[in-house]
Design an enzyme around this catalytic site. Structure first.
Site, short mmCIF file in Angstrom:
data_model
loop_
_atom_site.label_atom_id
_atom_site.label_comp_id
_atom_site.label_asym_id
_atom_site.label_seq_id
_atom_site.Cartn_x
_atom_site.Cartn_y
_atom_site.Cartn_z
N GLY A 31 0.83 -1.20 0.00
CA GLY A 31 0.00 0.00 0.00
C GLY A 31 0.86 1.24 0.00
N ASP A 32 0.19 2.38 0.09
CA ASP A 32 0.85 3.69 0.03
C ASP A 32 0.59 4.42 1.34
OD1 ASP A 32 1.64 6.31 -0.43
OD2 ASP A 32 0.71 6.44 -2.40
N PHE A 33 1.66 4.73 2.08
CA PHE A 33 1.45 5.36 3.39
C PHE A 33 0.91 6.78 3.31
CE2 PHE A 33 6.39 5.51 3.43
CZ PHE A 33 6.45 6.68 2.68
N HIS A 36 12.53 11.68 7.49
CA HIS A 36 13.54 12.61 6.97
C HIS A 36 13.53 12.70 5.44
CE1 HIS A 36 17.37 10.01 6.00
NE2 HIS A 36 16.28 9.39 5.62
#
Length: 334
Positions: free
Chosen positions: A222-224, A242
Site C-alpha cells: 500500500g501507500d502510506f 527525513h
C-alpha cells in the site's frame, strides 16, 4: 592560541581522506588482505597497482586504523574488514555510492541548489529513485548501502527498547524488513507487518524468510500517503520522516496516528540533531539530503517534536541508538 585556519583545513582534508579510502576499496586491497597479511609487492601485484603509489595510499589508510603495517607487510584491522563486501556490516557499497559521479555532482553543485531552493541533481538526473532505477548497478549499491547502514541501529533498537508490552508491530515503509526482522528475532512473542509498495513485496518476503521470521511476519502492500494498516501496538518508521518535507511528513504521521490501536506507540528512527551548534553527523548528512532530495531534511530535536505535535502525537522519549541515530517514541495526543 588556536590557528584560525585549523577547522578549515580539517574540512578540506576530508576530501583527501576519502580519495585514499576510495582508491583502497576500488583497487581490491580489502579483498586481497582478507585472508591475512601481505607484503607490499604482493599486494600491489594483486591490485595491479604501482607499489610506490599504493604505499602512499596505504600510509593514509593506516593512519586511520584501517590497516596495520609490520615491516613491509599490511594487515586489515577490525575496522578495515568492514570494507569487505561480504562483511555483515559492510560499508563497501557506501564508498562506491559516495564516489558515484552523479552523487558527487549533488554535493559539488550545492551552491546552485541553495541559490535555487531545489536540487541541481534533480534538474540534471531527475529524482534520486528515478536515477537509481535507470542505473541498476548504482541502484544495487544504494540498496546494499542502506541495508548495511540500517543493521547497527536495528540491533541497537532491539536491545535498547522494551517491546515486552506489545504484541504487534507494523514497519511503515519497511523496505526489505531488515529492521523489523531484528526486532522480531530479539522478541519471539511479537508478530509483525512490513508495509511497503507492491514492487518491494517480493524482496521483503525473501528477506524475512532468510532471517527466519516469516512465520511471524506478513507483507502488506500500500501507500502510506493513503492509509496505514490499523490496530497495531507499535508503528515503526525507520528513515522515513527525513525523506519528506513537513507537509508530506505530517500526512504520513497523521495516517499512522489514525491507525494506532488503544495505547499504541509510534517509533521514528532518524538522526535527531541537537538544537545548538554542537557537531553532529546528521548536520553533515543533511547536505546530502539537500543535494539529492527536493523535500527531505534532517531535523533538530525541537523541529521533530513540533512536527509530531502538529500530527497529533506527543513525544514521550528519545532514545539514542547507534550511528548518531535516535528512536523518537510518541503516543496519540490526548
Amino acid at each position: 592560541m588556536t590557528d584560525p585556519t585549523t577547522p578549515i583545513w580539517d574540512i578540506i582534508r576530508g576530501v583527501w581522506r576519502f580519495s585514499a579510502l576510495n582508491a583502497f576499496v576500488k583497487l581490491g586491497a580489502v579483498e586481497a588482505l582478507r585472508d591475512g597479511p601481505l607484503p607490499l609487492a604482493e599486494l600491489a601485484q594483486r591490485c595491479e597497482a604501482d607499489p610506490d603509489y599504493l604505499s602512499r595510499v596505504l600510509r593514509v589508510i593506516a593512519s586511520f586504523g584501517l590497516v596495520e603495517r609490520t615491516g613491509d607487510s599490511y594487515t586489515l584491522t577490525e575496522s578495515g574488514a568492514v570494507l569487505h563486501p561480504d562483511h555483515p556490516r559492510s560499508l563497501y557499497s557506501g564508498v562506491y555510492f559516495a564516489a558515484d559521479p552523479a552523487f558527487a555532482y549533488s554535493l559539488a553543485s550545492l551552491p546552485e541548489t541553495v541559490r535555487a531552493g531545489r536540487p541541481a541533481f534533480v534538474a540534471r538526473y531527475g529524482g534520486l529513485y528515478d536515477y537509481l532505477a535507470a542505473s541498476p548497478e548504482v541502484g544495487a549499491l544504494f540498496d546494499s548501502y542502506m541495508d548495511g547502514r540500517s543493521q547497527p541501529f536495528a540491533e541497537a533498537l532491539a536491545g535498547a527498547y522494551d517491546f515486552s508490552a506489545a504484541s504487534t508491530v507494523v514497519d511503515v515503509g519497511g523496505g526489505k524488513g531488515h529492521i523489523l526482522a531484528a526486532v522480531l528475532t530479539a522478541n519471539p512473542h511479537l508478530r509483525g507487518t512490513v508495509y511497503e509498495l507492491a514492487h518491494l513485496a517480493g524482496s521483503a518476503r525473501a528477506c524475512l524468510a532468510e532471517r527466519g521470521v516469516a512465520d511471524r511476519c506478513e507483507v502488506v502492500t500500500g501507500d502510506f500517503f493513503e492509509s496505514v494498516p490499523a490496530g497495531a501496538d507499535i508503528y515503526l518508521l525507520s528513515n522515513i520522516v527525513h525523506n519528506w518535507n513537513d507537509a508530506e511528513a505530517r500526512k504520513i504521521l497523521t495516517n499512522v496516528r489514525e491507525a494506532l490501536g488503544d495505547g499504541g506507540k509510534v517509533i521514528c528512527l532518524d538522526m535527531v540533531l541537537p538544537d545548538d551548534d554542537s557537531p553532529h553527523m546528521g548536520k553533515e548528512l543533511d547536505m546530502r539530503m539537500m543535494g539529492l532530495f527536493g523535500s527531505g531534511r534532517e531535523r533538530s530535536r525541537a523541529e521533530y517534536v513540533d512536527l509530531l505535535r502538529q500530527s497529533g502525537l506527543t513525544v514521550t522519549d528519545i532514545v539514542e541508538l547507534a550511528v548518531a541515530t535516535s528512536a523518537v517514541v510518541s503516543v496519540r495526543a490526548s
